[in-house]
Design a protein around this motif. Structure first.
Motif, mmCIF file in Angstrom:
data_model
loop_
_atom_site.group_PDB
_atom_site.id
_atom_site.type_symbol
_atom_site.label_atom_id
_atom_site.label_comp_id
_atom_site.label_asym_id
_atom_site.label_seq_id
_atom_site.Cartn_x
_atom_site.Cartn_y
_atom_site.Cartn_z
ATOM 1 N N GLU A 1 0.648 -1.188 -0.045
ATOM 2 C CA GLU A 1 0.017 0.171 0.202
ATOM 3 C C GLU A 1 0.910 1.127 -0.042
ATOM 4 O OE1 GLU A 1 -4.147 1.409 2.159
ATOM 5 O OE2 GLU A 1 -2.474 0.271 3.214
ATOM 6 N N GLN A 2 1.895 1.319 0.850
ATOM 7 C CA GLN A 2 2.957 2.365 0.693
ATOM 8 C C GLN A 2 3.513 2.562 -0.493
ATOM 9 O OE1 GLN A 2 5.824 2.012 3.774
ATOM 10 N NE2 GLN A 2 7.438 2.611 2.520
ATOM 11 N N TRP A 3 3.924 1.596 -1.233
ATOM 12 C CA TRP A 3 4.748 1.665 -2.238
ATOM 13 C C TRP A 3 3.835 2.036 -3.670
ATOM 14 C CZ3 TRP A 3 8.396 -2.364 -0.427
ATOM 15 C CH2 TRP A 3 9.297 -1.934 0.579
ATOM 16 N N ASP A 4 2.602 1.824 -3.675
ATOM 17 C CA ASP A 4 1.667 1.953 -4.994
ATOM 18 C C ASP A 4 0.536 2.441 -4.572
ATOM 19 O OD1 ASP A 4 0.918 1.977 -7.500
ATOM 20 O OD2 ASP A 4 0.722 -0.065 -7.447
ATOM 21 N N ARG A 5 0.259 3.632 -4.516
ATOM 22 C CA ARG A 5 -1.041 4.152 -4.302
ATOM 23 C C ARG A 5 -1.890 4.671 -5.681
ATOM 24 N NH1 ARG A 5 -1.388 5.042 1.306
ATOM 25 N NH2 ARG A 5 0.382 5.103 2.530
ATOM 26 N N GLN A 6 -0.938 4.801 -6.617
ATOM 27 C CA GLN A 6 -1.346 5.241 -7.992
ATOM 28 C C GLN A 6 -1.775 4.031 -9.034
ATOM 29 O OE1 GLN A 6 1.530 7.489 -10.012
ATOM 30 N NE2 GLN A 6 0.688 7.249 -12.261
ATOM 31 N N GLY A 7 -1.221 3.036 -8.830
ATOM 32 C CA GLY A 7 -1.393 1.925 -9.886
ATOM 33 C C GLY A 7 -0.437 2.127 -11.063
ATOM 34 N N VAL A 8 -0.773 1.119 -12.059
ATOM 35 C CA VAL A 8 0.081 1.177 -13.294
ATOM 36 C C VAL A 8 -0.257 1.941 -14.385
ATOM 37 C CG1 VAL A 8 1.274 -1.049 -12.462
ATOM 38 C CG2 VAL A 8 -0.869 -1.037 -14.101
ATOM 39 N N LEU A 9 -1.558 2.282 -14.362
ATOM 40 C CA LEU A 9 -2.155 2.880 -15.481
ATOM 41 C C LEU A 9 -1.970 4.377 -15.480
ATOM 42 C CD1 LEU A 9 -5.856 1.502 -15.845
ATOM 43 C CD2 LEU A 9 -3.515 0.860 -17.020
ATOM 44 N N GLY A 10 -1.425 5.282 -16.678
ATOM 45 C CA GLY A 10 -0.951 6.456 -16.634
ATOM 46 C C GLY A 10 0.272 6.681 -16.341
ATOM 47 N N ARG A 11 1.148 5.722 -16.098
ATOM 48 C CA ARG A 11 2.455 6.012 -15.805
ATOM 49 C C ARG A 11 3.279 5.897 -17.153
ATOM 50 N NH1 ARG A 11 4.606 4.833 -10.518
ATOM 51 N NH2 ARG A 11 2.994 4.111 -8.880
ATOM 52 N N ARG A 12 4.294 6.517 -17.006
ATOM 53 C CA ARG A 12 5.047 6.556 -18.426
ATOM 54 C C ARG A 12 6.712 5.658 -18.068
ATOM 55 N NH1 ARG A 12 5.025 12.662 -21.174
ATOM 56 N NH2 ARG A 12 2.778 12.597 -21.610
ATOM 57 N N GLU A 13 6.842 5.534 -16.914
ATOM 58 C CA GLU A 13 8.033 4.736 -16.352
ATOM 59 C C GLU A 13 7.624 4.187 -15.031
ATOM 60 O OE1 GLU A 13 11.146 7.482 -16.218
ATOM 61 O OE2 GLU A 13 10.451 8.553 -14.564
ATOM 62 N N VAL A 14 8.522 3.056 -14.809
ATOM 63 C CA VAL A 14 8.741 2.499 -13.520
ATOM 64 C C VAL A 14 9.673 3.150 -12.555
ATOM 65 C CG1 VAL A 14 8.985 0.219 -12.294
ATOM 66 C CG2 VAL A 14 8.138 0.307 -14.753
ATOM 67 N N ASP A 15 9.021 3.775 -11.460
ATOM 68 C CA ASP A 15 9.909 4.274 -10.615
ATOM 69 C C ASP A 15 10.146 3.051 -9.404
ATOM 70 O OD1 ASP A 15 7.649 4.034 -8.630
ATOM 71 O OD2 ASP A 15 7.362 6.246 -9.050
ATOM 72 N N GLU A 16 11.141 3.625 -8.502
ATOM 73 C CA GLU A 16 11.560 2.454 -7.569
ATOM 74 C C GLU A 16 10.504 2.173 -6.718
ATOM 75 O OE1 GLU A 16 14.450 2.967 -3.865
ATOM 76 O OE2 GLU A 16 15.378 3.409 -5.762
#
Length: 360
Positions: free
Chosen positions: A267-282
């Motif tokens: 929960e802490q590391w992914d509150r946004q989800g994968v959609l709409g991203r342009r890159e994978v951050d840490e």
């Protein structure tokens, strides 16, 4: 700071494999140590070791064979895949980013080990032989070890076999807790969690029929006996486990903190989800890592002995655009095809075993 070098004559037997790694049992324990001359001492083999990008190449210093180094360990080797991360890089990420998050006793130990020339080529030849006789799972055939890789890892043996620890009989189990928090981009009316939705989609596309009784991750955190018992029945499946073992596993699921810690990190590391991203951050890479780890359990048949629970398969997920596109494609399918909401077209999936269906 110590790195071990595998003896070129060591005998390895194929044990198991996943999509990215193959695990071997080691016979017999032959070892030569490689020691960084700047290190003041040689730590025990069970300690986590620190490496960095500026670490100079170690200097070989022959030492007597150390059979104890292999005791209670397996050899884990990386397969060849475009998205896989070199072992040394993955090991550095593990000891610097992941290991500090958990007590050492909650992690499967791992030690970097230098591989002798020609070993991976020989093992690949053996794997092709296993392909020919049908020993490997169908979906694993045709994939082999990366012969350019220089390192492997000694990992703690959680199989409950061959440890020589003298602790008596135990039941060894492993399963992936998976997504313990719903996907941030799942529909609000979802009746399946992300894990159950993906499982339903994959079962429908396979030839195994439409019935599915996988473990819903949300039931591991429900905190009640009924959900825990259902999860245990699925985890044990057809194993003829002692009822006392089953009861202990139910109690563990209801009270353990390790799975709760995984949920908090996801929960802490992914509150946004994968959609709409342009890159994978840490952060997303870390979230995907703890979503795909394995929980290994050793449950002693002796009720006075504690359950041993350790997390493994904590290889940091790659941050490539190809990996992001893969994750995004899955998420769009789960949403657009109705797998989250149980409105998918096609053969009926039978009972929805997800906890969300019980709480909606």
């Amino acid at each position: 700071m110590t790195t071990a070098a595998l003896d070129p004559n060591v005998h390895l037997t194929y044990l198991a494999e996943g999509a990215a790694n193959i695990v071997y049992r080691i016979h017999p324990p032959l070892i030569t140590s490689i020691v960084n001359p700047t290190s003041p001492s040689t730590p025990p083999s069970t300690e986590l070791e620190s490496y960095g990008p500026s670490t100079p190449p170690p200097t070989e210093v022959p030492e007597p064979s150390s059979p104890d180094l292999y005791k209670g360990h397996l050899l884990r080797l990386r397969k060849s895949a475009a998205s896989s991360v070199p072992v040394q890089e993955s090991h550095v990420a593990f000891i610097t980013k992941i290991a500090p998050l958990f007590p050492a006793e909650s992690l499967v130990s791992q030690t970097l080990i230098v591989l002798p020339p020609g070993l991976l080529k020989r093992l690949n030849s053996e794997l092709r032989g296993l392909d020919g006789v049908g020993t490997r799972a169908t979906k694993r055939r045709g994939t082999y070890l990366d012969e350019e890789e220089e390192y492997g890892r000694l990992v703690g043996d959680m199989t409950g076999d061959g440890n020589g620890d003298g602790e008596g009989d135990c039941v060894a189990l492993e399963f992936k807790p998976k997504w313990l928090v719903q996907s941030p981009t799942a529909p609000k009316e979802a009746r399946r969690c992300r894990t159950c939705a993906l499982s339903a989609m994959r079962i429908a596309a396979s030839s195994r029929g439409t019935a599915w009784k996988g473990v819903c991750p949300l039931k591991l955190l429900a905190g009640n006996i009924e959900s825990a018992r259902e999860a245990v029945d699925i985890i044990l499946k057809s194993r003829a486990a002692d009822e006392r073992v089953s009861t202990r596993l139910v109690e563990f699921i209801c009270t353990n903190e390790l799975v709760k810690k995984l949920r908090q990190l996801q929960e802490q590391w992914d509150r946004q989800g994968v959609l709409g991203r342009r890159e994978v951050d840490e952060d997303l890479s870390m979230a995907m890592t703890v979503r795909d780890c394995t929980l290994f359990l050793k449950i002693p048949t002796n009720p006075t002995m504690p359950i041993e629970a350790r997390l493994g398969d904590l290889d940091l997920k790659p941050t490539t655009r190809e990996k992001l596109l893969y994750w995004q494609n899955i998420e769009r399918r789960l949403i657009d095809e109705g797998w989250y909401t149980t409105t998918e077209k096609g053969p009926a999936m039978g009972r929805n075993h997800c906890r969300l269906a019980e709480t909606c």
